[in-house]
Design an enzyme around this catalytic site. Sequence first.
Site, PDB file in Angstrom:
ATOM      1  N   HIS A  56      60.507  60.326  42.397  1.00 58.92           N
ATOM      2  CA  HIS A  56      61.042  60.420  41.034  1.00 58.92           C
ATOM      3  C   HIS A  56      60.976  59.055  40.372  1.00 58.92           C
ATOM      4  CE1 HIS A  56      64.597  59.176  43.309  1.00 58.92           C
ATOM      5  NE2 HIS A  56      65.269  58.948  42.205  1.00 58.92           N
ATOM      6  N   HIS A  58      63.099  56.832  38.956  1.00 61.91           N
ATOM      7  CA  HIS A  58      64.078  55.741  38.924  1.00 61.91           C
ATOM      8  C   HIS A  58      63.504  54.458  39.515  1.00 61.91           C
ATOM      9  CE1 HIS A  58      67.729  58.651  38.529  1.00 61.91           C
ATOM     10  NE2 HIS A  58      67.176  58.379  37.368  1.00 61.91           N
ATOM     11  N   ASP A  60      64.610  52.089  41.270  1.00 62.78           N
ATOM     12  CA  ASP A  60      64.865  51.740  42.669  1.00 62.78           C
ATOM     13  C   ASP A  60      64.046  52.585  43.641  1.00 62.78           C
ATOM     14  OD1 ASP A  60      66.411  54.015  42.085  1.00 62.78           O
ATOM     15  OD2 ASP A  60      67.952  53.504  43.546  1.00 62.78           O
ATOM     16  N   HIS A  61      63.132  53.384  43.107  1.00 66.89           N
ATOM     17  CA  HIS A  61      62.184  54.122  43.944  1.00 66.89           C
ATOM     18  C   HIS A  61      60.722  53.793  43.619  1.00 66.89           C
ATOM     19  CE1 HIS A  61      65.145  56.830  45.933  1.00 66.89           C
ATOM     20  NE2 HIS A  61      65.857  56.426  44.894  1.00 66.89           N
ATOM     21  N   HIS A 114      68.887  65.905  40.218  1.00 62.15           N
ATOM     22  CA  HIS A 114      69.161  64.465  40.070  1.00 62.15           C
ATOM     23  C   HIS A 114      68.369  63.945  38.885  1.00 62.15           C
ATOM     24  CE1 HIS A 114      70.022  60.350  41.236  1.00 62.15           C
ATOM     25  NE2 HIS A 114      68.726  60.089  41.305  1.00 62.15           N
ATOM     26  N   ASP A 133      66.592  61.406  46.507  1.00 57.71           N
ATOM     27  CA  ASP A 133      67.940  61.528  45.953  1.00 57.71           C
ATOM     28  C   ASP A 133      68.309  62.973  45.631  1.00 57.71           C
ATOM     29  OD1 ASP A 133      67.799  58.827  46.189  1.00 57.71           O
ATOM     30  OD2 ASP A 133      68.056  58.370  44.071  1.00 57.71           O
ATOM     31  N   HIS A 171      68.867  56.771  50.486  1.00 57.97           N
ATOM     32  CA  HIS A 171      69.894  55.738  50.410  1.00 57.97           C
ATOM     33  C   HIS A 171      70.794  55.752  51.632  1.00 57.97           C
ATOM     34  CE1 HIS A 171      69.342  54.475  46.190  1.00 57.97           C
ATOM     35  NE2 HIS A 171      68.970  55.728  45.983  1.00 57.97           N
TER      36      HIS A 171
END
Length: 255
Positions: A56, A58, A60-61, A114, A133, A171
């Site tokens: 996805h 975001h 942080d990915h 999400h 996530d 995570h």
Amino acid sequence: MPLEIVTIPCLGDNYAYLVHDAATGATAVVDAPEAAPIAAALADRGWRLTDILVTHHHHDHVGGVEPLRSAHGARVVGAASDAHRLPPLDLAVAEGDTVTIGGETGHVLDVWGHTVGHIAYHFPASGAVFTADSLMALGCGRVFEGTAEMMWASLGKLAALPPETLVFSGHEYTATNGRFALTIEPDNPALLARVEDVAARRAAGQPTVPSRLSEELATNPFLRAGRPEVKEAVGMAGAADAAVFGEIRGRKDRF
């Protein structure tokens, strides 16, 4: 032979996963929160990155996607429905499509909730699913863009996989998730035992992922929202499963 999977801690509490096929030398990374630890793990093993599988949009990915693509010439794979928010894709996929890493085929699942456009990758021959996530160890991601009904349907797809499947999530939130889970099912013996195990692992500096789907089905309150005892515990006996999930997710958001 099953794929070799290496867990790589990134940023503060993210995970990336190297997925290596020894027979062909093909190596993918599932999500790339940052490039440096992934590049170091590749160099340590003498592996060349052939694919980057994105779940996805975001940051942080995907923050490490471009440096890794530039260094290795890796193919970037992600959701067609989310291509406008992802790094440029070499292969855009949707539910029902497949991705080949060396000699093994992965199946793409839409797991929206999400985010709208979140996907997971299931490699049945290796008994692994990469959920980022969506489904997490003892938890699930916040419902930022979708609805409770959408997220519940996504979790249902994952819950239907073989129970021995290993769940590689995005995570290290398991300890906090466990504390919350105990507010829903404080007398669940499987949950009590798991929370103790998670505490021991974290004290030893060990990751708590992957987890087995069977463990999640026995202890994860978000997967258990359809069970009568969980509905009773949150004061929603007889309510629709998705509504109970939404109540539990709301409680976690305020936890």
